[in-house]
Design a protein around this motif. Structure first.
Motif, PDB file in Angstrom:
ATOM      1  N   TRP A 166      -1.755  10.510 -88.965  1.00 47.20           N
ATOM      2  CA  TRP A 166      -0.539   9.688 -89.027  1.00 47.20           C
ATOM      3  C   TRP A 166       0.601  10.463 -89.680  1.00 47.20           C
ATOM      4  N   ILE A 167       0.798  11.685 -89.206  1.00 48.11           N
ATOM      5  CA  ILE A 167       1.809  12.567 -89.788  1.00 48.11           C
ATOM      6  C   ILE A 167       3.044  12.562 -88.877  1.00 48.11           C
ATOM      7  N   LYS A 326       9.675  -1.490-102.977  1.00 44.39           N
ATOM      8  CA  LYS A 326       9.053  -1.420-101.642  1.00 44.39           C
ATOM      9  C   LYS A 326       8.332  -2.712-101.300  1.00 44.39           C
ATOM     10  N   LEU A 327       7.595  -3.269-102.249  1.00 48.85           N
ATOM     11  CA  LEU A 327       6.873  -4.513-101.986  1.00 48.85           C
ATOM     12  C   LEU A 327       7.830  -5.623-101.573  1.00 48.85           C
ATOM     13  N   ASN A 328       8.867  -5.814-102.350  1.00 45.75           N
ATOM     14  CA  ASN A 328       9.788  -6.916-102.057  1.00 45.75           C
ATOM     15  C   ASN A 328      10.599  -6.680-100.797  1.00 45.75           C
ATOM     16  N   ASN A 329      11.239  -5.537-100.695  1.00 44.50           N
ATOM     17  CA  ASN A 329      12.208  -5.350 -99.612  1.00 44.50           C
ATOM     18  C   ASN A 329      11.550  -5.225 -98.244  1.00 44.50           C
ATOM     19  N   VAL A 330      10.399  -4.568 -98.177  1.00 49.32           N
ATOM     20  CA  VAL A 330       9.724  -4.489 -96.877  1.00 49.32           C
ATOM     21  C   VAL A 330       9.168  -5.854 -96.492  1.00 49.32           C
ATOM     22  N   SER A 364       4.801  -1.261 -89.324  1.00 50.16           N
ATOM     23  CA  SER A 364       4.341   0.057 -89.773  1.00 50.16           C
ATOM     24  C   SER A 364       4.852   0.370 -91.168  1.00 50.16           C
ATOM     25  N   VAL A 365       6.127   0.072 -91.407  1.00 52.62           N
ATOM     26  CA  VAL A 365       6.715   0.373 -92.715  1.00 52.62           C
ATOM     27  C   VAL A 365       6.011  -0.420 -93.811  1.00 52.62           C
ATOM     28  N   LEU A 366       5.476  -1.596 -93.455  1.00 48.74           N
ATOM     29  CA  LEU A 366       4.762  -2.437 -94.416  1.00 48.74           C
ATOM     30  C   LEU A 366       3.557  -1.713 -95.006  1.00 48.74           C
ATOM     31  N   THR A 367       2.932  -0.835 -94.202  1.00 46.84           N
ATOM     32  CA  THR A 367       1.706  -0.195 -94.675  1.00 46.84           C
ATOM     33  C   THR A 367       1.849   1.296 -94.981  1.00 46.84           C
ATOM     34  N   TYR A 368       2.872   1.978 -94.450  1.00 43.72           N
ATOM     35  CA  TYR A 368       2.932   3.403 -94.780  1.00 43.72           C
ATOM     36  C   TYR A 368       3.602   3.627 -96.134  1.00 43.72           C
ATOM     37  N   GLU A 369       3.239   4.758 -96.739  1.00 42.30           N
ATOM     38  CA  GLU A 369       3.678   5.122 -98.100  1.00 42.30           C
ATOM     39  C   GLU A 369       3.343   4.027 -99.104  1.00 42.30           C
ATOM     40  N   THR A 371       0.509   0.513 -99.028  1.00 48.45           N
ATOM     41  CA  THR A 371       0.462  -0.839 -98.495  1.00 48.45           C
ATOM     42  C   THR A 371       0.968  -1.825 -99.534  1.00 48.45           C
ATOM     43  N   SER A 372       1.253  -3.047 -99.091  1.00 51.50           N
ATOM     44  CA  SER A 372       1.683  -4.077-100.031  1.00 51.50           C
ATOM     45  C   SER A 372       0.649  -4.277-101.132  1.00 51.50           C
ATOM     46  N   GLU A 373      -0.641  -4.228-100.759  1.00 53.83           N
ATOM     47  CA  GLU A 373      -1.688  -4.440-101.752  1.00 53.83           C
ATOM     48  C   GLU A 373      -1.681  -3.344-102.821  1.00 53.83           C
ATOM     49  N   ILE A 374      -1.469  -2.114-102.404  1.00 50.39           N
ATOM     50  CA  ILE A 374      -1.426  -1.010-103.370  1.00 50.39           C
ATOM     51  C   ILE A 374      -0.256  -1.200-104.336  1.00 50.39           C
TER      52      ILE A 374
END
Length: 391
Positions: A166-167, A326-330, A364-369, A371-374
């Motif tokens: 996923w690069i 990132k959590l909030n805005n995405v 995709s943006v929700l999980t790359y760099e 995830t929300s859980e991280i």
């Protein structure tokens, strides 16, 4: 005639003239070189990335927050505003800018030798050279501490073995920043992709970020010279610092996608009539629009606060601060895209409107760099002092 969502609180007054100029420049690039054709690129899964990179470089938008080597040396807020305008056109193009400038160029700029910086950064700032950032692996995405890619010395060279997946930009990159575990810890390499044995498999049939190029890098006994090693890297904190740097552009960028969806929904609701009047006049529609406008403005204020903290320069942004952004805005941008789709009804899935494309990209943006859980666990660890990551 109503006002645009970000005009409700006169948020433009919080920006400097220089910041507004950078935003206007990025908007021109998006309007002239991305918006006219991006729906077609998304359909075909094939965007002219190299041509776009030259236009982005010409406008000074690649590595723009870095200094020297042809980089513009702008503020983090200016970078964020530019990313917001680019992502209002398409998340894939903003991702190109983030991977180029805030991941690959930043890694070389901060951890590379003078020779490596001179070799790569001027061409990358101009868009003549493209880079990718090889950290994620098939079995180690959220947990880079489990990195299985290995680097071992062999005389004056290094031998690299492993797989990165996923690069973004990998199939078209000129240089790949590769992270690997060596005898004394994690190290990094700026690897020319034309070196003998460098292998990339393009990832096709994506349902998201289709106006981008993504691949898997296979390192099977790849021999690279010592001159490719980034001498400033001492530990895993190096690639993690690059991710922290890049996440700020995501925090800003997703607001552009959300704004474009909301602008589209506002215009559509004003023109679309049902039961003899515009659907914008119905209470339920206005409630949706009001709630989305509030969340968009809150996200902007959060991004601006983090950008100002970063530009103050007293100390770097802490990981949990970036996680909040990132959590909030995405999360909220994705909610806005989905809600706007409901206002457009069946037309919301048509290519003529950008809403479904934005919603798909934001998945995709929700999980790359991260995830929300991280990011939730990063924030939770700071709040409680307890580490919830399994070990």
């Amino acid at each position: 005639m109503g006002v645009r969502p970000l005009d409700l609180l006169d948020l433009d007054g919080l920006l400097t003239d220089d910041e507004r100029d950078v935003r206007a420049q990025a908007r021109r690039v998006a309007d002239d070189h991305i918006r006219p054709d991006v729906a077609e690129w998304y359909d075909s899964g094939d965007a002219p990335i190299r041509e776009l990179a030259l236009e982005l470089g010409k406008a000074g938008l690649l590595g723009m927050h870095l200094t020297g080597y042809g980089c513009a040396g702008t503020s983090s807020v200016s970078l964020g505003l530019a990313c917001m305008e680019l992502e209002a056109a398409d998340s894939g193009i903003r991702s190109l800018v983030s991977v180029q400038g805030s991941l690959t160029m930043y890694a070389i700029w901060r951890y590379g030798s003078d020779e490596q910086k001179q070799q790569w950064l001027p061409g990358m700032a101009a868009g003549r050279l493209l880079g990718c950032f090889g950290l994620a692996e098939p079995d180690h995405g959220s947990d880079p501490t489990g990195m299985s890619t290995r680097a071992r010395r062999d005389g004056d060279d290094w031998i690299l073995d492993g797989v990165k997946t996923w690069i973004l930009n990998a199939p078209i990159a000129d240089v790949a920043v590769i992270w690997a575990r060596a005898e004394k810890g994690v190290t990094g390499f700026a690897v020319p992709t034309d070196i003998t044995g460098f292998q990339v498999r393009e990832i096709n049939h994506k349902m998201s970020l289709r106006a981008s190029s993504t691949g898997e890098i296979v390192l099977d006994g790849l021999r690279v010279p010592e001159s490719t090693r980034l001498p400033g890297v001492r530990s895993l904190m190096a690639p993690l610092s690059c991710l922290t740097e890049a996440r700020l552009s995501i925090i800003w960028g997703v607001l552009g996608a959300a704004r474009d969806c909301l602008d589209t929904a506002l215009d559509y609701a004003a023109a679309r009539e049902q039961f003899g009047r515009p659907i914008a006049s119905f209470q339920l529609t206005q409630a949706k629009l009001a709630d989305m406008a509030v969340e968009l403005q809150k996200g902007f204020l959060l991004a601006l606060h983090l950008g100002r903290l970063r530009d103050a320069g007293d100390k770097p942004l802490r990981p949990e601060q970036v996680s909040v952004g990132k959590l909030n805005n995405v999360r909220e941008s994705l909610k806005i895209a989905r809600e706007c789709r409901t206002i457009l009804g069946g037309n919301g899935i048509r290519r003529e409107f950008p809403v479904m494309r934005h919603a798909s990209n934001l998945e995709s943006v929700l999980t790359y760099e991260g995830t929300s859980e991280i990011h939730q666990l990063s924030i939770g660890q700071k709040l409680t002092g307890l580490n919830a990551f399994a070990r």
